[in-house]
Design a protein around this motif. Structure first.
Motif, PDB file in Angstrom:
ATOM      1  N   ILE A 100      59.374  86.120  49.872  1.00  0.00           N
ATOM      2  CA  ILE A 100      58.835  87.282  50.575  1.00  0.00           C
ATOM      3  C   ILE A 100      59.704  87.511  51.805  1.00  0.00           C
ATOM      4  O   ILE A 100      59.764  86.637  52.693  1.00  0.00           O
ATOM      5  N   ARG A 101      60.368  88.641  51.800  1.00  0.00           N
ATOM      6  CA  ARG A 101      61.291  88.981  52.893  1.00  0.00           C
ATOM      7  C   ARG A 101      62.245  87.818  53.178  1.00  0.00           C
ATOM      8  O   ARG A 101      62.368  87.340  54.318  1.00  0.00           O
ATOM      9  N   ASN A 102      62.861  87.336  52.062  1.00  0.00           N
ATOM     10  CA  ASN A 102      63.873  86.280  52.122  1.00  0.00           C
ATOM     11  C   ASN A 102      63.328  84.930  52.592  1.00  0.00           C
ATOM     12  O   ASN A 102      64.094  84.042  52.990  1.00  0.00           O
ATOM     13  N   GLN A 103      62.028  84.779  52.562  1.00  0.00           N
ATOM     14  CA  GLN A 103      61.407  83.509  52.948  1.00  0.00           C
ATOM     15  C   GLN A 103      60.682  82.948  51.727  1.00  0.00           C
ATOM     16  O   GLN A 103      59.976  83.675  51.013  1.00  0.00           O
ATOM     17  N   ALA A 104      60.872  81.658  51.457  1.00  0.00           N
ATOM     18  CA  ALA A 104      60.302  81.032  50.263  1.00  0.00           C
ATOM     19  C   ALA A 104      58.898  80.520  50.541  1.00  0.00           C
ATOM     20  O   ALA A 104      58.635  79.898  51.582  1.00  0.00           O
ATOM     21  N   PHE A 105      57.981  80.773  49.577  1.00  0.00           N
ATOM     22  CA  PHE A 105      56.607  80.271  49.619  1.00  0.00           C
ATOM     23  C   PHE A 105      56.319  79.600  48.269  1.00  0.00           C
ATOM     24  O   PHE A 105      56.775  80.068  47.218  1.00  0.00           O
ATOM     25  N   LEU A 106      55.542  78.521  48.287  1.00  0.00           N
ATOM     26  CA  LEU A 106      55.241  77.766  47.087  1.00  0.00           C
ATOM     27  C   LEU A 106      53.780  77.927  46.697  1.00  0.00           C
ATOM     28  O   LEU A 106      52.885  77.918  47.554  1.00  0.00           O
ATOM     29  N   THR A 107      53.563  78.040  45.358  1.00  0.00           N
ATOM     30  CA  THR A 107      52.188  78.033  44.863  1.00  0.00           C
ATOM     31  C   THR A 107      51.751  76.583  44.647  1.00  0.00           C
ATOM     32  O   THR A 107      52.568  75.661  44.674  1.00  0.00           O
ATOM     33  N   ASP A 108      50.468  76.383  44.442  1.00  0.00           N
ATOM     34  CA  ASP A 108      49.969  75.049  44.117  1.00  0.00           C
ATOM     35  C   ASP A 108      50.280  74.730  42.664  1.00  0.00           C
ATOM     36  O   ASP A 108      50.323  75.619  41.807  1.00  0.00           O
ATOM     37  N   SER A 109      50.495  73.474  42.361  1.00  0.00           N
ATOM     38  CA  SER A 109      50.633  73.049  40.964  1.00  0.00           C
ATOM     39  C   SER A 109      49.246  72.958  40.340  1.00  0.00           C
ATOM     40  O   SER A 109      48.263  72.675  41.029  1.00  0.00           O
ATOM     41  N   ILE A 110      49.173  73.179  39.042  1.00  0.00           N
ATOM     42  CA  ILE A 110      47.878  73.208  38.350  1.00  0.00           C
ATOM     43  C   ILE A 110      47.955  72.297  37.137  1.00  0.00           C
ATOM     44  O   ILE A 110      48.909  72.371  36.351  1.00  0.00           O
ATOM     45  N   LEU A 111      46.958  71.445  36.956  1.00  0.00           N
ATOM     46  CA  LEU A 111      46.905  70.520  35.840  1.00  0.00           C
ATOM     47  C   LEU A 111      46.114  71.158  34.694  1.00  0.00           C
ATOM     48  O   LEU A 111      44.991  71.621  34.893  1.00  0.00           O
ATOM     49  N   ILE A 112      46.694  71.148  33.520  1.00  0.00           N
ATOM     50  CA  ILE A 112      46.059  71.704  32.321  1.00  0.00           C
ATOM     51  C   ILE A 112      45.887  70.579  31.294  1.00  0.00           C
ATOM     52  O   ILE A 112      46.848  69.873  30.972  1.00  0.00           O
ATOM     53  N   ASN A 113      44.661  70.424  30.816  1.00  0.00           N
ATOM     54  CA  ASN A 113      44.375  69.431  29.794  1.00  0.00           C
ATOM     55  C   ASN A 113      44.321  70.119  28.425  1.00  0.00           C
ATOM     56  O   ASN A 113      43.560  71.073  28.227  1.00  0.00           O
ATOM     57  N   VAL A 114      45.128  69.617  27.489  1.00  0.00           N
ATOM     58  CA  VAL A 114      45.151  70.145  26.127  1.00  0.00           C
ATOM     59  C   VAL A 114      44.541  69.078  25.220  1.00  0.00           C
ATOM     60  O   VAL A 114      45.069  67.961  25.109  1.00  0.00           O
ATOM     61  N   ALA A 115      43.413  69.402  24.605  1.00  0.00           N
ATOM     62  CA  ALA A 115      42.684  68.433  23.790  1.00  0.00           C
ATOM     63  C   ALA A 115      42.809  68.775  22.316  1.00  0.00           C
ATOM     64  O   ALA A 115      42.994  69.936  21.944  1.00  0.00           O
ATOM     65  N   THR A 116      42.737  67.754  21.480  1.00  0.00           N
ATOM     66  CA  THR A 116      42.753  67.973  20.035  1.00  0.00           C
ATOM     67  C   THR A 116      41.405  68.508  19.585  1.00  0.00           C
ATOM     68  O   THR A 116      40.397  68.378  20.284  1.00  0.00           O
ATOM     69  N   VAL A 117      41.388  69.109  18.412  1.00  0.00           N
ATOM     70  CA  VAL A 117      40.144  69.649  17.859  1.00  0.00           C
ATOM     71  C   VAL A 117      39.471  68.550  17.035  1.00  0.00           C
ATOM     72  O   VAL A 117      40.048  68.066  16.054  1.00  0.00           O
ATOM     73  N   PRO A 118      38.290  68.111  17.395  1.00  0.00           N
ATOM     74  CA  PRO A 118      37.618  67.053  16.627  1.00  0.00           C
ATOM     75  C   PRO A 118      37.200  67.548  15.253  1.00  0.00           C
ATOM     76  O   PRO A 118      36.809  68.699  15.080  1.00  0.00           O
ATOM     77  N   ILE A 119      37.360  66.685  14.281  1.00  0.00           N
ATOM     78  CA  ILE A 119      37.020  67.040  12.901  1.00  0.00           C
ATOM     79  C   ILE A 119      35.828  66.212  12.456  1.00  0.00           C
ATOM     80  O   ILE A 119      35.827  64.979  12.569  1.00  0.00           O
ATOM     81  N   ASP A 120      34.803  66.890  11.981  1.00  0.00           N
ATOM     82  CA  ASP A 120      33.606  66.218  11.472  1.00  0.00           C
ATOM     83  C   ASP A 120      33.846  65.910   9.997  1.00  0.00           C
ATOM     84  O   ASP A 120      33.704  66.775   9.128  1.00  0.00           O
ATOM     85  N   THR A 121      34.231  64.654   9.736  1.00  0.00           N
ATOM     86  CA  THR A 121      34.556  64.276   8.362  1.00  0.00           C
ATOM     87  C   THR A 121      33.336  64.216   7.463  1.00  0.00           C
ATOM     88  O   THR A 121      33.459  64.149   6.242  1.00  0.00           O
ATOM     89  N   THR A 122      32.122  64.249   8.058  1.00  0.00           N
ATOM     90  CA  THR A 122      30.917  64.220   7.229  1.00  0.00           C
ATOM     91  C   THR A 122      30.646  65.569   6.598  1.00  0.00           C
ATOM     92  O   THR A 122      29.987  65.668   5.583  1.00  0.00           O
ATOM     93  N   LYS A 123      31.145  66.632   7.243  1.00  0.00           N
ATOM     94  CA  LYS A 123      30.944  67.977   6.722  1.00  0.00           C
ATOM     95  C   LYS A 123      32.209  68.565   6.121  1.00  0.00           C
ATOM     96  O   LYS A 123      32.164  69.383   5.229  1.00  0.00           O
TER      97      LYS A 123
END
Length: 307
Positions: A100-123
């Motif tokens: 911004i007007r030749n001055q650097a600003f940093l955003t916050d880092s964000i943690l994202i959790n990616v989970a597997t899809v559970p499978i119901d083997t009984t159905k």
């Protein structure tokens, strides 16, 4: 009273300062997704003057699905991304650098959790792993081979065409019976006349073909290599036949043959150019030579039958 006024001024100045200070934020609509699900990332800047928002980079385990254009909302800038992940785990959206007007600003880092899809083997019934499926063939797969096939067929067609054409020509050709040497020589003289060689200034070729006709005739009748020997050697052969009385040739005809061969040698090797009437005279002499050397018909005497 003075203290109240001072207090109000301090609050007002703080508020104005806060409004004028550039600020960048990054936020997501969720921090937990399942594999393949999408989530939204928004980067906001509370300023619109001389602002640079670089392309989102340094992503590990996450992929950009959509990259929208920057929107201007009142006095703010908004950059929107749609992201997803295909491997389970926890992944950071790293800090992003905004200018911004030749001055650097940093955003916050964000943690994202990616989970597997559970499978119901009984159905859900489990199926065996399928083998690798090949892609179906398309026209482009056969195009290189098709070109070679077409070229091969064209080549075969051309070969068949020429073979059949040649066979047809051979069938149409009339079988020309072999002529006696004398008649063959006369026919060749007629063909030579129709070529109009000396009339088209091809005098050397004319004399070559004219003497070749005479030589070929002599070779066939007298069984001497007339086509391979020199003119002098041929004259000596004829003289020997004449002296031995095995050839009935007048002195005049002998001199015509000798003169014709010598004239042809001058034309071929000394670049002599006889005049038109001389060429016509040589043509007449050639036919006279053939007539004089023509074999005499054999008359068989029939004996009277004894009664």
């Amino acid at each position: 009273m003075k203290k109240l006024v001072l207090y109000v001024l301090m609050i007002s100045s703080s508020f104005v300062f806060a409004q004028s200070t550039p600020r960048v934020t990054a936020k997501v609509d969720t921090t937990s997704i399942r594999i393949g699900e999408q989530f939204e990332l928004k980067i906001e800047v509370n300023d619109t003057t001389n602002v640079i928002i670089p392309k989102l980079d340094k992503l590990v385990g996450l992929e950009i699905v959509e990259d929208d254009k920057i929107d201007t909302i009142k006095s703010r800038l908004l950059k929107r991304y749609v992201l997803t992940g295909f491997d389970s785990g926890a992944y950071y959206i790293p800090q992003q650098q905004i200018f911004i007007r030749n001055q650097a600003f940093l955003t916050d880092s964000i943690l994202i959790n990616v989970a597997t899809v559970p499978i119901d083997t009984t159905k859900q019934k489990m199926f065996p792993i399928k083998s690798i499926q090949e892609e179906p063939y398309v026209f482009d797969d056969f195009k290189p081979y098709l070109i070679w096939v077409i070229l091969g067929l064209l080549l075969i067609g051309l070969l068949l065409y020429f073979i059949l054409k040649k066979k047809k020509i051979e069938e149409q050709e009339e079988i020309i019976p072999l002529l006696p040497p004398y008649e063959e020589a006369l026919e060749k003289l007629k063909v030579l006349d129709h070529k109009l060689l000396w009339q088209n200034n091809k005098i050397k070729q004319y004399y070559s073909e004219l003497t070749e006709i005479i030589r070929e005739y002599i070779e066939k009748e007298l069984k001497v290599p007339a086509l391979e020997i020199t003119s002098d050697e041929l004259i000596n052969y004829i003289k020997d036949f004449k002296d031995a009385e095995t050839l009935d040739l007048s002195k005049e005809t002998f001199e015509k043959l000798k003169g014709l061969l010598q004239e042809a040698d001058l034309v071929k090797f000394a670049k002599s150019k006889p005049l038109s009437h001389e060429i016509e005279e040589d043509r007449k002499d050639a036919e006279d030579i053939l007539n004089s050397m023509k074999p005499k018909p054999v008359i068989e005497e029939e004996d009277d039958e004894l009664e």
